[in-house]
Design an enzyme around this catalytic site. Structure first.
Site, PDB file in Angstrom:
ATOM      1  N   THR A  16       0.834  -1.212   0.000  1.00  0.00           N
ATOM      2  CA  THR A  16       0.000   0.000   0.000  1.00  0.00           C
ATOM      3  C   THR A  16       0.867   1.259   0.000  1.00  0.00           C
ATOM      4  O   THR A  16       0.474   2.281  -0.562  1.00  0.00           O
ATOM      5  CB  THR A  16      -0.974   0.039   1.199  1.00  0.00           C
ATOM      6  OG1 THR A  16      -0.243   0.101   2.419  1.00  0.00           O
ATOM      7  CG2 THR A  16      -1.891  -1.160   1.201  1.00  0.00           C
ATOM      8  N   MET A  93      10.793  -6.531   4.344  1.00  0.00           N
ATOM      9  CA  MET A  93      10.934  -7.253   5.605  1.00  0.00           C
ATOM     10  C   MET A  93      12.239  -8.051   5.709  1.00  0.00           C
ATOM     11  O   MET A  93      12.438  -8.767   6.687  1.00  0.00           O
ATOM     12  CB  MET A  93       9.726  -8.181   5.815  1.00  0.00           C
ATOM     13  CG  MET A  93       8.396  -7.433   5.923  1.00  0.00           C
ATOM     14  SD  MET A  93       8.387  -6.194   7.240  1.00  0.00           S
ATOM     15  CE  MET A  93       6.801  -5.386   6.969  1.00  0.00           C
ATOM     16  N   ILE A  95      16.433  -8.180   6.108  1.00  0.00           N
ATOM     17  CA  ILE A  95      17.487  -7.349   6.699  1.00  0.00           C
ATOM     18  C   ILE A  95      18.518  -6.983   5.626  1.00  0.00           C
ATOM     19  O   ILE A  95      18.874  -7.812   4.788  1.00  0.00           O
ATOM     20  CB  ILE A  95      18.210  -8.161   7.809  1.00  0.00           C
ATOM     21  CG1 ILE A  95      17.225  -8.635   8.864  1.00  0.00           C
ATOM     22  CG2 ILE A  95      19.370  -7.377   8.414  1.00  0.00           C
ATOM     23  CD1 ILE A  95      16.740  -7.570   9.798  1.00  0.00           C
ATOM     24  N   HIS A 112       8.523   3.690   8.735  1.00  0.00           N
ATOM     25  CA  HIS A 112       8.313   2.851   9.917  1.00  0.00           C
ATOM     26  C   HIS A 112       7.023   3.299  10.612  1.00  0.00           C
ATOM     27  O   HIS A 112       6.811   4.498  10.801  1.00  0.00           O
ATOM     28  CB  HIS A 112       9.502   2.969  10.877  1.00  0.00           C
ATOM     29  CG  HIS A 112       9.346   2.079  12.070  1.00  0.00           C
ATOM     30  ND1 HIS A 112       9.564   0.718  12.021  1.00  0.00           N
ATOM     31  CD2 HIS A 112       8.933   2.359  13.328  1.00  0.00           C
ATOM     32  CE1 HIS A 112       9.305   0.199  13.204  1.00  0.00           C
ATOM     33  NE2 HIS A 112       8.922   1.171  14.015  1.00  0.00           N
ATOM     34  N   GLU A 150      23.432   1.773   9.467  1.00  0.00           N
ATOM     35  CA  GLU A 150      23.695   0.418   9.971  1.00  0.00           C
ATOM     36  C   GLU A 150      22.891   0.097  11.236  1.00  0.00           C
ATOM     37  O   GLU A 150      22.817  -1.064  11.632  1.00  0.00           O
ATOM     38  CB  GLU A 150      25.205   0.236  10.208  1.00  0.00           C
ATOM     39  CG  GLU A 150      25.798   0.994  11.386  1.00  0.00           C
ATOM     40  CD  GLU A 150      25.961   2.502  11.163  1.00  0.00           C
ATOM     41  OE1 GLU A 150      25.620   2.993  10.071  1.00  0.00           O
ATOM     42  OE2 GLU A 150      26.403   3.184  12.101  1.00  0.00           O
ATOM     43  N   GLU A 180      -3.278   5.425   6.752  1.00  0.00           N
ATOM     44  CA  GLU A 180      -4.087   6.438   6.063  1.00  0.00           C
ATOM     45  C   GLU A 180      -3.698   7.855   6.470  1.00  0.00           C
ATOM     46  O   GLU A 180      -3.635   8.752   5.641  1.00  0.00           O
ATOM     47  CB  GLU A 180      -5.573   6.230   6.383  1.00  0.00           C
ATOM     48  CG  GLU A 180      -6.178   5.069   5.641  1.00  0.00           C
ATOM     49  CD  GLU A 180      -7.603   4.749   6.094  1.00  0.00           C
ATOM     50  OE1 GLU A 180      -8.223   3.891   5.457  1.00  0.00           O
ATOM     51  OE2 GLU A 180      -8.086   5.332   7.087  1.00  0.00           O
ATOM     52  N   ALA A 182      -0.893   8.864   8.151  1.00  0.00           N
ATOM     53  CA  ALA A 182       0.520   9.242   8.224  1.00  0.00           C
ATOM     54  C   ALA A 182       1.357   8.626   7.092  1.00  0.00           C
ATOM     55  O   ALA A 182       1.885   9.351   6.248  1.00  0.00           O
ATOM     56  CB  ALA A 182       1.093   8.858   9.590  1.00  0.00           C
ATOM     57  N   GLU A 183       1.466   7.309   7.034  1.00  0.00           N
ATOM     58  CA  GLU A 183       2.449   6.708   6.117  1.00  0.00           C
ATOM     59  C   GLU A 183       2.254   7.109   4.656  1.00  0.00           C
ATOM     60  O   GLU A 183       3.208   7.487   3.969  1.00  0.00           O
ATOM     61  CB  GLU A 183       2.390   5.177   6.211  1.00  0.00           C
ATOM     62  CG  GLU A 183       2.812   4.645   7.554  1.00  0.00           C
ATOM     63  CD  GLU A 183       2.863   3.127   7.569  1.00  0.00           C
ATOM     64  OE1 GLU A 183       3.497   2.545   6.685  1.00  0.00           O
ATOM     65  OE2 GLU A 183       2.254   2.531   8.476  1.00  0.00           O
TER      66      GLU A 183
END
Ligand code: GAR
Length: 202
Positions: A16, A93, A95, A112, A150, A180, A182-183
């Site tokens: 999304t 997702m 690393i 995040h 890092e 909705e 914020a991101e």
């Protein structure tokens, strides 16, 4: 060649946030070209969103690689073959090692779903972040877009936005409100800021 910053969006799931970037092309996003969507998961719905938007895709799965070094070499080859200059982690997702991030200083941004430094770092991803915020009992959460270095979720903050927690929230309800409110707003804005800095030679 266009003077837009050639950008790869790294995804693993629903995408999304990728969709928010796609939808912001030509409005909020003027300085980035979304040149590649790279997924760590061959089944990610985000790949379908990319295809529908006419964006080139690649899949590099950690499970198919015998080591982290091989995983990152394969990713680097996909980026190099397309002249990528900036990376947006949008629900990625897997690393990335310090070796990898050191090669992209101030060239990787991440979204995040909390107000860093709360509920972030190792083990805090996706719904787990919202579960932790509800378990703690905070009344305000939000989202952060930051540069990637890092330290997991430890790079310089670009933008943050607060979102209220309401009585009766479940992790799923809260996740949707944070996305909705914020991101989906912050990520395109931060991508534009980061790309603008690259074009200004920062
Ligand atoms: C988003 O909430 C994003 O902030 C989060 O995963 C979700 C991906 O959703 N990322 C992290 O937790 C990273 N630590 P999407 O695939 O629908 O964009």
């Amino acid at each position: 060649m266009s003077d837009k910053v050639r950008t790869a969006v790294f995804v693993s799931g629903g995408g999304t946030n990728l969709q928010a970037l796609i939808d912001a092309r030509g409005s909020v996003i003027k300085s980035c070209e979304l040149s590649l969507v790279l997924s760590s998961n061959p089944g990610a719905f985000a790949l379908k969103r990319a295809e529908a938007a006419g964006i080139d895709t690649a899949v590099v799965s950690r499970r198919d690689c015998s080591s982290q070094a091989e995983f990152e070499e394969r990713i680097s080859a996909e980026l190099a073959s397309r002249g990528i200059e900036m990376i947006i982690l949008a629900g990625f997702m897997s690393i990335l090692s310090a070796d990898f991030t050191a090669k992209w200083p101030l060239r990787i941004i991440n979204v995040h779903p909390s107000l860093i430094p709360s509920f972030c770092g190792k083990g805090f991803y996706g719904l787990r972040v919202h579960e932790a915020a509800l378990a703690y009992g905070v009344k305000v959460t939000g989202a952060t877009v930051h540069y990637v270095n890092e330290i997991p979720d430890g790079g310089r903050i670009i933008l943050q936005k607060a979102v209220e927690i309401l009585d009766g929230d479940t992790p799923e309800v809260l996740q949707k409100r944070v996305m909705e409110q914020a991101e989906w707003i912050l990520l395109p804005e931060a991508a534009e800021i980061a790309a603008g800095r690259i074009r200004n030679g920062d």
